[in-house]
Design an enzyme around this catalytic site. Structure first.
Site, PDB file in Angstrom:
ATOM      1  N   HIS A  63     -44.465 -63.096  96.176  1.00  0.00           N
ATOM      2  CA  HIS A  63     -43.421 -63.075  95.154  1.00  0.00           C
ATOM      3  C   HIS A  63     -42.074 -63.342  95.802  1.00  0.00           C
ATOM      4  O   HIS A  63     -41.854 -63.009  96.969  1.00  0.00           O
ATOM      5  CB  HIS A  63     -43.390 -61.739  94.398  1.00  0.00           C
ATOM      6  N   HIS A 110     -38.126 -62.489  95.124  1.00  0.00           N
ATOM      7  CA  HIS A 110     -37.090 -61.784  94.367  1.00  0.00           C
ATOM      8  C   HIS A 110     -35.968 -62.774  94.061  1.00  0.00           C
ATOM      9  O   HIS A 110     -35.488 -63.471  94.965  1.00  0.00           O
ATOM     10  CB  HIS A 110     -36.491 -60.642  95.194  1.00  0.00           C
TER      11      HIS A 110
HETATM   12  P1  5GP Z   1     -41.756 -56.040  97.766  1.00  0.00           P
HETATM   13  O1  5GP Z   1     -41.201 -54.854  98.496  1.00  0.00           O
HETATM   14  O2  5GP Z   1     -43.265 -56.092  97.820  1.00  0.00           O
HETATM   15  O3  5GP Z   1     -41.096 -57.329  98.166  1.00  0.00           O
HETATM   16  O4  5GP Z   1     -41.298 -55.824  96.264  1.00  0.00           O
HETATM   17  C1  5GP Z   1     -42.145 -55.505  95.232  1.00  0.00           C
HETATM   18  C2  5GP Z   1     -41.298 -55.398  94.004  1.00  0.00           C
HETATM   19  O5  5GP Z   1     -42.171 -55.251  92.899  1.00  0.00           O
HETATM   20  C3  5GP Z   1     -40.358 -54.183  94.000  1.00  0.00           C
HETATM   21  O6  5GP Z   1     -39.011 -54.622  93.835  1.00  0.00           O
HETATM   22  C4  5GP Z   1     -40.839 -53.350  92.818  1.00  0.00           C
HETATM   23  O7  5GP Z   1     -39.787 -52.734  92.114  1.00  0.00           O
HETATM   24  C5  5GP Z   1     -41.589 -54.361  91.981  1.00  0.00           C
HETATM   25  N1  5GP Z   1     -42.694 -53.799  91.210  1.00  0.00           N
HETATM   26  C6  5GP Z   1     -43.652 -52.951  91.659  1.00  0.00           C
HETATM   27  N2  5GP Z   1     -44.521 -52.657  90.681  1.00  0.00           N
HETATM   28  C7  5GP Z   1     -44.106 -53.327  89.583  1.00  0.00           C
HETATM   29  C8  5GP Z   1     -44.610 -53.399  88.239  1.00  0.00           C
HETATM   30  O8  5GP Z   1     -45.625 -52.802  87.862  1.00  0.00           O
HETATM   31  N3  5GP Z   1     -43.917 -54.176  87.372  1.00  0.00           N
HETATM   32  C9  5GP Z   1     -42.791 -54.868  87.752  1.00  0.00           C
HETATM   33  N4  5GP Z   1     -42.186 -55.591  86.812  1.00  0.00           N
HETATM   34  N5  5GP Z   1     -42.290 -54.813  89.010  1.00  0.00           N
HETATM   35  C10 5GP Z   1     -42.941 -54.055  89.912  1.00  0.00           C
END
Ligand code: 5GP
Ligand code: ZN
Length: 145
Positions: A109, A111
């Site tokens: 993903h 951001h």
């Molecule tokens: P990472 O740290 O893996 O780059 O970020 C994962 C992101 O996914 C985090 O910013 C977190 O808030 C978001 N996230 C985690 N679970 C969910 C979810 O169930 N729904 C949505 N919309 N975002 C999520």
């Protein structure tokens, strides 16, 4: 998982983001095409903080130029809407690859983080703003076209 054409359509049944991409779990969707989906982050750092993901499962994008192609249209479309509909004056793109880099959800993903003139700069990037988590339905609606 490798990036061979044979698994381009693969999904992982237990993966949170595969389930969002396929509609099995709800999310505030704001954009999609046949290869990728964008939705609001559930725990935003700034108002409109969104994630763009490929529909197929891939742990991260570090070894896959193809995966970046799949999300590219979403990255630019969502950023344009943040500027035009939310008044963002800057955009941060961030993709964490690996636990050591802070990745918590192991489906690639990116951001897309809209930035506003009242909280400028890299030091403020991850400052959580409770107001940014309010009215997500209205926010999603304003970003959805
Ligand atoms: P990472 O740290 O893996 O780059 O970020 C994962 C992101 O996914 C985090 O910013 C977190 O808030 C978001 N996230 C985690 N679970 C969910 C979810 O169930 N729904 C949505 N919309 N975002 C999520
Ligand atoms: Zn997945």
């Amino acid at each position: 998982m490798t990036d061979s054409p044979s698994n381009r359509d693969a999904t992982e049944p237990d993966c949170l983001f595969c389930q969002i991409a396929s509609g099995r779990l709800p999310a505030k969707l704001i954009w999609s095409d046949d290869q990728a989906v964008a939705f609001l982050d559930i725990n935003p750092w700034h108002r409109g903080h969104s994630l763009v993901i490929p529909r197929r499962h891939l742990g991260d994008g570090a070894a896959s130029p193809q995966a970046w192609h799949e999300v590219a249209a979403g990255l630019t479309a969502v950023a344009e809407r943040m500027k035009n509909h939310l008044g963002a004056s800057g955009i941060n793109y961030l993709s964490n690859a690996g636990a050591a880099a802070g990745q918590e959800v192991f489906h690639f993903h990116v951001h897309v983080i809209p930035r506003y003139d009242d909280q400028p700069g890299m030091a403020r990037l991850m400052s959580r703003d409770p107001a940014a988590a309010q009215d997500l339905d209205a926010l999603a609606a304003s970003l959805a076209d």
